[in-house]
Design a protein around this motif. Structure first.
Motif, mmCIF file in Angstrom:
data_model
loop_
_atom_site.group_PDB
_atom_site.id
_atom_site.type_symbol
_atom_site.label_atom_id
_atom_site.label_comp_id
_atom_site.label_asym_id
_atom_site.label_seq_id
_atom_site.Cartn_x
_atom_site.Cartn_y
_atom_site.Cartn_z
ATOM 1 N N ARG A 8 0.788 -1.254 0.098
ATOM 2 C CA ARG A 8 0.153 0.100 0.146
ATOM 3 C C ARG A 8 0.868 1.164 0.102
ATOM 4 O O ARG A 8 1.918 1.520 0.551
ATOM 5 C CB ARG A 8 -0.810 0.037 1.118
ATOM 6 N N ALA A 10 1.253 4.784 1.373
ATOM 7 C CA ALA A 10 1.163 5.694 2.634
ATOM 8 C C ALA A 10 1.622 6.993 2.524
ATOM 9 O O ALA A 10 2.476 7.626 1.529
ATOM 10 C CB ALA A 10 1.744 4.878 3.739
ATOM 11 N N SER A 48 -5.346 2.303 -3.438
ATOM 12 C CA SER A 48 -6.689 2.662 -2.876
ATOM 13 C C SER A 48 -7.008 3.566 -1.890
ATOM 14 O O SER A 48 -8.102 3.913 -1.597
ATOM 15 C CB SER A 48 -7.357 1.031 -2.854
ATOM 16 N N THR A 49 -6.060 3.570 -1.102
ATOM 17 C CA THR A 49 -6.065 4.417 0.062
ATOM 18 C C THR A 49 -6.514 5.911 -0.162
ATOM 19 O O THR A 49 -6.988 6.777 0.362
ATOM 20 C CB THR A 49 -4.697 4.463 0.937
ATOM 21 N N ALA A 54 -12.390 6.607 -0.089
ATOM 22 C CA ALA A 54 -11.581 6.507 0.943
ATOM 23 C C ALA A 54 -11.347 7.679 1.718
ATOM 24 O O ALA A 54 -11.254 7.717 2.921
ATOM 25 C CB ALA A 54 -10.282 5.540 0.600
ATOM 26 N N CYS A 55 -11.025 8.822 1.001
ATOM 27 C CA CYS A 55 -10.775 9.985 1.533
ATOM 28 C C CYS A 55 -12.217 10.466 2.218
ATOM 29 O O CYS A 55 -12.129 11.365 3.106
ATOM 30 C CB CYS A 55 -10.164 11.057 0.750
ATOM 31 N N ALA A 58 -12.520 8.799 5.483
ATOM 32 C CA ALA A 58 -11.172 9.151 6.366
ATOM 33 C C ALA A 58 -11.665 10.701 6.985
ATOM 34 O O ALA A 58 -11.516 10.834 8.118
ATOM 35 C CB ALA A 58 -10.266 9.240 5.974
#
Length: 75
Positions: A8, A10, A48-49, A54-55, A58
């Motif tokens: 992933r 980061a 994908s993060t 996803a955002c 978050a």
């Protein structure tokens, strides 16, 4: 040194993206595209993060008021 494993992407405290497996900094190319493969360990990068959904999870939904545009005066 490409492998079938994935890693992933980061984001650190300074806004720099890096590979979670080996810590390599992930920099965009001259066209602004981020790498699909880690330059150090060769793993496929999972971005994908950073997808919009996803955002939104978050940081919560947008609570900004809708902008209203008024027509400009024509001379």
């Amino acid at each position: 040194m490409e492998t079938k494993e994935s890693a992933r992407a980061a984001l650190d405290d300074y806004g720099v993206t890096y590979c979670e497996k080996c810590g390599a900094e992930l920099l965009c190319n001259e066209c602004g595209d981020m790498p699909e493969i880690c330059p150090r360990c060769g793993r496929v990068i999972d971005w994908s993060t950073f997808k919009a959904t996803a955002c939104a999870r978050a940081f919560g939904p947008d609570v900004l008021p809708t902008l209203v545009y008024a027509p400009c005066a024509v001379r």
